[in-house]
Design a protein around this motif. Structure first.
Motif, short mmCIF file in Angstrom:
data_model
loop_
_atom_site.label_atom_id
_atom_site.label_comp_id
_atom_site.label_asym_id
_atom_site.label_seq_id
_atom_site.Cartn_x
_atom_site.Cartn_y
_atom_site.Cartn_z
N ARG A 120 0.90 -1.15 -0.15
CA ARG A 120 -0.03 -0.07 -0.04
C ARG A 120 0.79 1.24 0.10
O ARG A 120 0.52 2.13 -0.61
N ARG A 121 1.98 1.12 0.63
CA ARG A 121 2.69 2.31 0.87
C ARG A 121 3.56 2.62 -0.51
O ARG A 121 3.44 3.99 -0.92
N GLN A 122 3.66 1.60 -1.23
CA GLN A 122 4.24 1.78 -2.47
C GLN A 122 3.76 2.20 -3.45
O GLN A 122 3.62 2.88 -4.27
N LEU A 123 2.28 1.85 -3.57
CA LEU A 123 1.26 2.17 -4.21
C LEU A 123 0.84 3.58 -4.08
O LEU A 123 0.73 4.38 -4.99
N ARG A 124 0.96 4.11 -2.88
CA ARG A 124 0.84 5.73 -2.46
C ARG A 124 1.68 6.52 -3.21
O ARG A 124 1.33 7.43 -3.59
N GLU A 125 3.13 5.90 -2.92
CA GLU A 125 4.20 6.71 -3.44
C GLU A 125 4.29 6.75 -4.91
O GLU A 125 4.50 7.83 -5.81
N LYS A 126 3.68 5.72 -5.73
CA LYS A 126 3.48 5.84 -7.12
C LYS A 126 2.36 6.88 -7.55
O LYS A 126 2.62 7.34 -8.46
N ARG A 127 1.31 6.78 -6.84
CA ARG A 127 0.36 7.68 -7.22
C ARG A 127 0.82 8.88 -6.87
O ARG A 127 0.32 9.78 -7.90
N ARG A 128 1.60 9.60 -5.69
CA ARG A 128 1.95 10.68 -5.75
C ARG A 128 3.05 11.17 -6.76
O ARG A 128 2.90 12.22 -7.25
N GLU A 129 3.86 10.26 -7.03
CA GLU A 129 4.67 10.59 -8.05
C GLU A 129 4.16 10.82 -9.51
O GLU A 129 4.48 11.69 -10.36
N LYS A 130 3.03 9.86 -9.71
CA LYS A 130 2.33 10.04 -11.13
C LYS A 130 1.60 11.40 -11.17
O LYS A 130 1.63 12.19 -12.16
N ARG A 131 1.09 11.78 -9.76
CA ARG A 131 0.26 13.04 -9.78
C ARG A 131 1.25 14.12 -10.09
O ARG A 131 0.99 15.06 -10.67
N ALA A 132 2.38 14.11 -9.49
CA ALA A 132 3.35 15.08 -9.38
C ALA A 132 3.88 15.33 -10.86
O ALA A 132 3.98 16.38 -11.46
N ASN A 133 4.20 14.23 -11.68
CA ASN A 133 4.59 14.32 -13.10
C ASN A 133 3.33 15.01 -13.76
O ASN A 133 3.58 15.67 -14.60
N GLU A 134 2.25 14.51 -13.55
CA GLU A 134 0.97 15.07 -14.17
C GLU A 134 0.85 16.67 -14.02
O GLU A 134 0.91 17.31 -15.15
N LEU A 135 1.13 17.13 -12.90
CA LEU A 135 0.97 18.49 -12.73
C LEU A 135 2.19 19.25 -13.15
O LEU A 135 2.05 20.43 -14.06
N ILE A 136 3.42 18.45 -13.15
CA ILE A 136 4.59 19.30 -14.07
C ILE A 136 4.33 19.52 -15.26
O ILE A 136 4.78 20.27 -16.06
N GLN A 137 3.93 18.35 -16.06
CA GLN A 137 3.61 18.26 -17.51
C GLN A 137 2.44 19.36 -17.73
O GLN A 137 2.45 19.97 -18.75
N GLN A 138 1.26 19.53 -16.92
CA GLN A 138 0.40 20.61 -17.10
C GLN A 138 1.07 21.93 -17.08
O GLN A 138 0.68 22.77 -17.89
N ASP A 139 1.80 22.02 -16.17
CA ASP A 139 2.70 23.42 -16.03
C ASP A 139 3.28 23.70 -17.36
O ASP A 139 3.41 24.84 -17.76
#
Length: 678
Positions: free
Chosen positions: A157-176
């Motif tokens: 679960r911890r690894q899944l949460r970290e992956k989601r956070r990284e994915k969301r961060a990458n999406e925000l960076i891409q949107q910016d």
């Protein structure tokens, strides 16, 4: 962990040295102190090292680590921590080896005396290695220094949460990144539409040396004048009489310096000194008076005032242009008066034109020209004859009013059109054209129409009424303008006739128009409609049910000025009767405003054959962007609009097409001071 070891060791010592409390207390104290010295000292050692190697982005602590460090720091004074730090400086990599051997996470940090931080990346080799290493473990109270692994489900679960956070961060960076790219692209496109060579760079405070615009100094002075007016108002408001006086003085000097100048070359040599002096005063005013809200408010008020002035000036300009279009220049009026006097001094036998037998010959080329302007009529006739292949076959039927009848006759008697035939008539001598027969004549003589034109209380000021002024043009009161609807009555023995306005110039032989097959239609004309303009809805009131039921609002309009009329078909279809019907219905002017084009569109609706556009090019009286090639290739050019070629407001670029058919060395023209420049 240290607290669990302490009591066990103490028990062992108690068995060896029975009954001795003082050594036992010492043993317990050192048993607690040694582990703490080890961890705190190692933490301080790492923190000292982190001062050099760590970056600000790496100084983040876990909340458990922060809590533990707070407890450690609360147990010892600053002096004790310094002693521990000094005694453990030589430990070096021992603590790191200790952590690795015991499979403990090295991601926790210790804050030393200088508040530096140890991060994961300082203990582990890389950030990737830190993600891959064994997760932090929880030390159990009952364990013997061996770490226990996390629950696999929790770890997943911890690894899944970290992956989601990284994915969301990458999406925000891409949107910016995408947003930045879009903004940059939009800015580049906007910059392409700006002509920097025209706008230039200049400041209202000082002249930019790199500016090469020819009007940069003029624009700078005008900007300074605007800011001076702003600060002048604020200085008066804040009771700054000295600054007010200086601003007022410089303002007057700048206004005199710029005057009516439109380019730097128009400025005097002292203008640059005025710019410098004004800049100094404005800088002083800015230091003492600048208030963002006040300056913004003053500029907004000035902008609103300027906007109102622009609207008022536009109305005045429209009014004056309409007024100028209705007037007759002094030179043409002088010409008409002199010709009239000389005509009535002629004997009756000298007032007749030759070749009168051609007037009713249907085999010749007949033209109808209705005008009260002698000079304009002479250009139409001269240009037609000069460009005709066989002038002897051309017959001109001129009709004018009684005021200009003598002048028109006298001019063509003195300047006959070569071998062509010409005849001049007076519209007031057409006895059949009376108010009982013609609805428009009855309406023009009505009290309502006279009130519309001549009442003193009607809106005729410069600032208002300009929108309706063009409909009150005196030409609409003259039957010369409406005589085009009575061509079979005026020329009963002719089969075809070419109608020409007096503001046209003929550039080619027009005999080809008589060979055009109108396909049973009455009117041959050039259409003027584009994609969305010059269609019926521009001229007619489609809110009226009579108009809406009978006509298509998108039907294409056409132009008067050069029209080929088949008089045989005219009589068959009773075109004059159709005109009378609609003119009677428009007595209150609810179907269309005054004029002849709207009733012409109605009368000849479905009965107009479109001619090729090269026969008739329009717009020389209002459109400055016509194609020169199109004008040069046209058979007829038309000065429709307010800028007639005989007026001072004519467009110079088009005036030459008209003036080349006038002999300005004629004695009458010289005596009335008519020249090519007027």
């Amino acid at each position: 962990m240290a607290s669990k070891r302490g009591p066990s060791n103490a028990g062992a010592h108690r068995n060896r040295a029975s009954g001795s409390r003082f050594p036992l207390a010492i043993l317990i104290f050192f048993a607690l102190l040694v582990p703490l010295i080890f961890f705190v000292g190692r933490g301080l050692h790492i923190s000292d090292h982190s001062d050099i190697t760590s970056s600000p982005g790496e100084k983040n602590l876990d909340w458990r680590q922060r809590l533990a460090l707070q407890h450690v720091k609360s147990l010892f004074s600053k002096e004790v921590i310094d002693v521990i730090s000094a005694s453990t400086n030589d430990m070096g990599p021992l603590s790191l080896d200790f952590f690795r051997k015991n499979n403990l996470s090295a991601s926790w940090k210790v804050i030393g005396a200088n508040n530096s931080v140890v991060t994961d990346s300082q203990i582990n080799l890389t950030a990737v290695d830190a993600r891959q290493e064994t997760p932090r473990v929880k030390v159990d109270d009952s364990s013997d220094d061996h770490a226990q692994p996390l629950d696999p489900a929790k770890l997943a679960r911890r690894q899944l949460r970290e992956k989601r956070r990284e994915k969301r961060a990458n999406e925000l960076i891409q949107q910016d990144d995408e947003s930045v790219v879009r903004l940059e692209t939009a800015a580049i496109e906007r910059s392409k539409s700006v002509d920097s060579a025209v706008l230039g760079k200049y400041s209202i405070w000082r002249k930019e040396n790199e500016n090469e615009n020819s009007d940069s100094a003029v624009r700078l002075i005008r900007d300074q004048i605007i800011m001076a007016r702003v600060y002048l108002s604020i200085a008066k408001m804040k009771n700054k009489p000295d600054l007010f006086q200086r601003l007022q003085t410089r303002l007057k000097e700048s206004q005199r310096a710029v005057g009516e100048a439109t380019a730097d070359a128009d400025l005097s040599q002292s203008a640059l000194e005025k710019i410098k002096a004004m800049g100094q005063v404005l800088s002083k005013a800015r230091e003492q008076l600048y208030d963002c809200n006040l300056v913004t408010g003053k500029l907004r008020a000035m902008l609103q005032t300027a906007d109102e002035q622009v609207r008022s000036l536009k109305k005045q300009s429209t009014f004056l242009s309409q007024l100028a279009a209705k007037t007759i220049p002094n030179g043409i009026h002088c010409l008409s008066m002199r010709l009239t006097i000389d005509y009535y001094l002629l004997p009756l036998e000298k007032r007749k034109f030759p070749r009168s037998e051609n007037l009713e010959n249907p085999n010749l080329y007949h033209y109808a020209l209705f005008s009260d302007n002698v000079l304009a009529a002479s250009v139409v006739v001269n240009s037609t004859v000069i460009n005709a292949k066989d002038p002897s076959k051309h017959v001109f039927h001129l009709v004018t009013d009684k005021l200009n009848f003598g002048a028109m006759n006298m001019w063509f008697l003195l300047n006959p059109p070569g071998k062509a035939t010409i005849h001049v008539e007076n519209v007031d001598e057409f006895k059949w054209l009376n108010s009982s027969y013609s609805p428009v004549l009855r309406q023009l003589e009505s009290a309502a129409m006279k009130n519309y034109y001549f009442k003193a209380d009607h809106t005729t000021t410069l600032s208002s009424g300009a929108s309706n002024l063009k409909y009150r043009n005196p030409k609409y009161l003259s039957m010369l303008n409406h005589l085009r609807f009575y061509l079979p009555q005026v020329y009963p023995k002719l089969d075809k006739i070419l109608f020409l306005d007096d503001d046209i110039v003929v550039q080619k032989d027009l005999t080809g128009l008589w060979a055009v097959d109108l396909h049973g239609k009455v009117n041959g004309a050039v259409e003027t409609c584009g994609e969305s303009f010059h269609r019926f809805d521009k001229y007619l009131n489609f809110s009226n049910p009579h108009i809406a039921r009978n006509f298509d609002p998108n039907a294409c309009g056409w132009a008067y000025g050069m029209n080929m009329f088949d008089l045989k078909e005219w009589k068959k279809k009773d075109i004059t009767g159709i005109y009378h019907k609609w003119q009677n219905m428009n007595e209150d002017r609810t179907l269309w405003k005054l004029g002849t084009l709207p009733p012409g569109l109605i009368t000849f609706y479905g009965l107009t054959h479109p001619l090729q556009k090269s026969w008739h090019v329009l717009g020389l009286g209002y459109n400055p962007s016509l194609d020169r090639v199109e004008i040069d290739n046209a058979a007829v050019v038309h000065y429709n609009g307010n800028m007639k070629p005989w007026l001072e407001l004519a467009m110079t670029k088009y005036r030459g097409y008209w003036t080349k058919y006038i002999k300005f060395d004629h004695p009458y023209l010289r005596s009335c001071k008519l020249s090519q420049r007027t």
